[in-house]
Write a protein that holds these residues in place. Sequence first.
Motif, PDB file in Angstrom:
ATOM      1  N   UNK A  73       0.912  -1.572   0.175  1.00 35.84           N
ATOM      2  CA  UNK A  73       0.129  -0.389  -0.097  1.00 35.84           C
ATOM      3  C   UNK A  73       1.267   1.209   0.052  1.00 35.84           C
ATOM      4  N   UNK A  74       2.041   1.741   0.383  1.00 34.67           N
ATOM      5  CA  UNK A  74       3.084   2.408   0.235  1.00 34.67           C
ATOM      6  C   UNK A  74       2.795   3.592   1.470  1.00 34.67           C
ATOM      7  N   UNK A  75       1.259   3.648   2.200  1.00 37.43           N
ATOM      8  CA  UNK A  75       1.296   4.656   2.570  1.00 37.43           C
ATOM      9  C   UNK A  75      -0.059   4.392   3.504  1.00 37.43           C
ATOM     10  N   UNK A  76      -0.607   5.000   5.078  1.00 37.82           N
ATOM     11  CA  UNK A  76      -1.338   4.625   5.417  1.00 37.82           C
ATOM     12  C   UNK A  76      -2.637   4.857   4.074  1.00 37.82           C
ATOM     13  N   UNK A  77      -2.967   5.623   3.501  1.00 40.06           N
ATOM     14  CA  UNK A  77      -4.399   5.224   2.801  1.00 40.06           C
ATOM     15  C   UNK A  77      -3.876   4.452   2.106  1.00 40.06           C
ATOM     16  N   UNK A  78      -2.893   3.818   1.497  1.00 36.96           N
ATOM     17  CA  UNK A  78      -3.217   3.203   0.139  1.00 36.96           C
ATOM     18  C   UNK A  78      -2.910   1.671   0.875  1.00 36.96           C
ATOM     19  N   UNK A  79      -2.751   1.143   2.044  1.00 38.29           N
ATOM     20  CA  UNK A  79      -2.842   0.266   2.003  1.00 38.29           C
ATOM     21  C   UNK A  79      -4.364  -0.258   3.057  1.00 38.29           C
ATOM     22  N   UNK A  80      -4.809   0.774   3.617  1.00 35.30           N
ATOM     23  CA  UNK A  80      -6.585   0.594   3.558  1.00 35.30           C
ATOM     24  C   UNK A  80      -7.211   0.622   2.625  1.00 35.30           C
ATOM     25  N   UNK A  81      -7.171   1.001   1.481  1.00 40.06           N
ATOM     26  CA  UNK A  81      -7.393   0.834   0.217  1.00 40.06           C
ATOM     27  C   UNK A  81      -7.609  -0.832  -0.156  1.00 40.06           C
TER      28      UNK A  81
END
Length: 219
Positions: A73-81
Amino acid sequence: MSSTTVNSGDERSGMRPVAPDASGSRKVLQPAWVRIVHWVNAVAIVIMIMSGWQIYNASPLFPFAFPRSITLGGWLAGALLWHFAAMWLLMVNGLVYLVLGFATGRFRRKLLPLSARGVIGDTKAALTGKLSHDDLSTYNQIQKLLYGGIIVVGILIVLSGLSIWKPVQLQYLTALFGGYDIARYVHFACMALIVGFLIVHVALALLVPKSLRAMIIGR
Ligand code: HEM
């Protein structure tokens, strides 16, 4: 393998061993629906775990973080997606497995009976190299315990995940876990159990390649 191999799970379940039929082809060991849900589940779980580690890193529960190279995800928002996308795959696929597992009688046939004596007996046999893997049509007591256990852990990780995703809308579920904070620890503990299971499970699948073959092509 020793000639005095035992497999108490087989004896108890009373199922006949897989033998080549008249045409020489072997019986189906893993039906198509089991293979499909198993591999969809494996993909979903790996995405959930790797993106979950990235989400954890944004607000760690313990004094350590997961290396970036094994997160998704690379960062929090990407991981959440990634986490929320794979969540649907995991839940729908898991529901199909549970419904078909009960409806077809597979759970009863393959995972029962299970007893402490049986598990101890098969563990002793495994540790002394006497546990047979010749008959893949039945699971031994250790397999029954691990597969039954991981199904329960799978249900728990989804429920604890739902309760930290929607703690207001699903407040009764969150309360069942003892609140948001405890649900987070439960969610983490289930992840750790699944990772531990996966390490042993994949190692055993590679050690008994015909079981892996059956989970891919059915026989
Ligand atoms: C990604 C790598 C994986 C590999 C190579 C793998 C391999 C296998 C194999 C070969 C079997 C048949 C085992 C046997 O005859 O004892 C099996 C069954 C099973 N695996 Fe996996 N597996 C993987 C991932 C997972 C994951 C992530 C889970 C759940 C968290 C899982 C849960 C199960 C369960 C519950 C069964 C029994 C299914 C049934 O009989 O209904 N596996 N796996």
